[in-house]
Every structure is written in C-alpha cells, then in structure tokens.
Design an enzyme around this catalytic site. Structure first.
Site, PDB file in Angstrom:
ATOM      1  N   GLY A  26       0.787  -1.224   0.000  1.00 18.03           N
ATOM      2  CA  GLY A  26       0.000   0.000   0.000  1.00 18.03           C
ATOM      3  C   GLY A  26       0.821   1.277   0.000  1.00 18.03           C
ATOM      4  O   GLY A  26       0.271   2.368  -0.200  1.00 18.03           O
ATOM      5  N   CYS A 236     -27.373 -10.841 -17.892  1.00 18.31           N
ATOM      6  CA  CYS A 236     -26.715 -10.545 -19.164  1.00 18.31           C
ATOM      7  C   CYS A 236     -27.566 -11.081 -20.310  1.00 18.31           C
ATOM      8  O   CYS A 236     -27.974 -12.251 -20.298  1.00 18.31           O
ATOM      9  CB  CYS A 236     -25.327 -11.171 -19.179  1.00 18.31           C
ATOM     10  SG  CYS A 236     -24.466 -11.025 -20.767  1.00 18.31           S
ATOM     11  N   CYS A 239     -25.227 -14.096 -22.096  1.00 19.67           N
ATOM     12  CA  CYS A 239     -24.902 -15.373 -21.454  1.00 19.67           C
ATOM     13  C   CYS A 239     -25.830 -15.743 -20.315  1.00 19.67           C
ATOM     14  O   CYS A 239     -25.767 -16.857 -19.794  1.00 19.67           O
ATOM     15  CB  CYS A 239     -23.462 -15.357 -20.950  1.00 19.67           C
ATOM     16  SG  CYS A 239     -23.186 -14.301 -19.496  1.00 19.67           S
ATOM     17  N   CYS A 260     -22.575  -8.486 -19.730  1.00 16.87           N
ATOM     18  CA  CYS A 260     -21.395  -8.635 -18.873  1.00 16.87           C
ATOM     19  C   CYS A 260     -20.324  -7.639 -19.288  1.00 16.87           C
ATOM     20  O   CYS A 260     -20.022  -7.497 -20.477  1.00 16.87           O
ATOM     21  CB  CYS A 260     -20.829 -10.053 -18.976  1.00 16.87           C
ATOM     22  SG  CYS A 260     -21.802 -11.319 -18.165  1.00 16.87           S
ATOM     23  N   CYS A 266     -18.000 -13.539 -20.020  1.00 14.65           N
ATOM     24  CA  CYS A 266     -19.236 -13.714 -20.806  1.00 14.65           C
ATOM     25  C   CYS A 266     -19.058 -14.805 -21.842  1.00 14.65           C
ATOM     26  O   CYS A 266     -19.969 -15.628 -22.071  1.00 14.65           O
ATOM     27  CB  CYS A 266     -19.611 -12.396 -21.475  1.00 14.65           C
ATOM     28  SG  CYS A 266     -21.296 -12.350 -22.161  1.00 14.65           S
TER      29      CYS A 266
END
Length: 274
Positions: A26, A236, A239, A260, A266
C-alpha cells in the site's frame, strides 16, 4: 531493438521500486517514469510495469474496462507483443500477466498470476488534501481523518458514500490506498487475492503494490455495511449471468439491456470460448 522496449537500467530501476512496494503493501514508491510511445494518461505506468517484469515464458492478457477488444487494450497488447514476442490471450485462466484498466476479472485469479493496474491518480489523499508534502506527512502518521470526515459527510447527508469508484481501502491495517478507478463492485476482490497486484502511474511517476494473500478492507464505519453496485433482477442478455458486473446498453430501439462487462467471463458463460 532492446527486449521489451525499455533499456536494462530502466527495467532494473522499475523492478527495484516494485520490490520496495511489495515489501511495504500500500505504500507509494516513486520511480523514474520514462517516455513511452503512448500519451501520458493512457496507461504508461501500467505499461512500464508490465515491460519491466515480462519475459519469454509469460502469457499476456490486456483488458480495458473488462473488454479485450477495446482500442486501448488492443493497442497496448499489440505493442507489448511486438517488442517481446510473448504469447497473448484473451482468457483469464491462461494469462500469467494481466494488464487492466479499471476492472478486476470476474474469474478468480490464481497463484503465479500478476495483475497490473493502469493508474491515473495514485494517492487517495488527493481527494481531500491537494498539498503533496502534507499528503506524505499524513501517510507517515496514518492520519486519515479527512477521509473519514468525507465519508461521514456523505453518509449523514445521503445515507451512504457517493464514491462510485476509487473507493479508499486500508491495506494490511496500515496505509490508505487508491485502488485505481475500479468500481466498488471489485473492491472486495482486492482482499486476500491469490495474485500479485501491481499499480503503475506513469504520469505521476508512482508505483505501489498488494502482495498475494494481503488483507485489504474498504474504509467504512463499523455500523455501516459496505455496499456495491446492485444488479438485482438483471441478467446478461448474451450469457444469462446474474452474478457479474453488468453494463447498461441501449439498443437501436432505445430499449435498455444489460451485458457482462468482462468479455472473457461472458464468453466462458455462453460457451463461445473453448
């Protein structure tokens, strides 16, 4: 031509910065950002990180907002391929290095994979403190009171934070970090991820990292649940997935449909990718 475009001294310097960033999760590390054959702000930081760590045995995947076929993704993938001759793929499971612009793949990453983020603004404190010298002091003292005040003001006025992306996170209980402009939906994926995550900001000349299996938590109040984008009731259209990040798309008739965001996910769900 030099392998991977950058000269060896440049790659060594970037690798040293990456190692320091990994050692202090970080923490923002400065590096000597080089001129690249793309404009600053278009992924030069992520590109330099990828070129510094890639080798002949790697398989590369590049995505832009989850898509393998966008202009940014295609151009960067073609450039890296032309200067390294590494194998490229659009499948998350095949890639050893995934360079991304603002998304984490839907398919869970595994050990040995590296996710490289293109970062526009590396320091999360820029949203509350414009003075860079004061930002460094605040990080040194773990003084994130201004972020807490911002979060409190949003919560008291709107019931929740208005931050839709770049949501601040705390890495390993120490540093507040900008996770790049990923949506809040992806924030939980940062935590305890099996892959090495590297963040490169070329314009700002900064690198930071999250090692594998590192604790990463969103900045939030104890009595408030962290909420992500909700697509309840939507699937979606291609899919049929109901558990992925969805894009809103209006068709030629003005009808709103959902697809997606992650094109590889997808493809896998629809059975188009063997």
């Amino acid at each position: 031509m030099r392998y991977a475009f950058l000269d060896e001294e440049a790659k060594k310097e970037i690798r040293r910065s990456i190692l320091k960033a990994i050692a202090i999760p970080g923490y923002i590390v400065s590096f000597a950002s080089r001129e690249m054959p793309v404009a600053r702000g278009w992924g030069t930081g992520g590109l330099q990180v990828t070129l510094a760590i890639i080798n002949e045995s790697d398989t590369l995947k590049v995505i832009d907002q989850g898509c393998d076929g966008s202009v940014n993704a295609v151009n960067i993938r073609n450039f890296i391929s032309s200067v390294t001759n590494v194998k490229t793929t659009t499948k998350t499971t095949e890639a050893t290095i995934i360079q991304t612009r603002h998304r984490i793949p839907e398919i869970e990453l595994e050990e040995g994979q590296t996710l490289v983020y293109q970062v526009p603004m590396p320091d999360i404190l820029e949203t509350v403190e414009p003075n860079t010298a004061k930002q460094k002091i605040m990080h040194a003292n773990a003084d994130y009171s201004k972020l807490w005040v911002l979060l409190y003001e949003d919560t008291s006025m709107f019931g929740d934070s208005r931050i839709s992306n770049r949501y601040p996170v705390i890495v390993y209980n120490r540093y507040a970090m900008d996770p790049s402009p990923i949506p809040k939906y992806d924030t939980p994926k940062l935590n305890n991820n099996k892959a090495l995550q590297l963040f490169g900001a070329g314009r700002e000349k900064k690198i930071y990292a999250i090692p594998p299996y590192t604790k990463v938590e969103p900045l939030k109040f104890e009595d408030r649940e962290f909420k992500v984008e909700n697509f309840e009731g939507q699937v979606c259209q291609r899919c049929g997935s109901s558990n992925s990040f969805l894009d809103e798309v209006y068709d030629d008739n003005g009808e709103l449909k959902y697809y997606c965001n992650d094109t590889d996910y997808c493809d896998v769900q629809s059975g188009d990718k063997k």
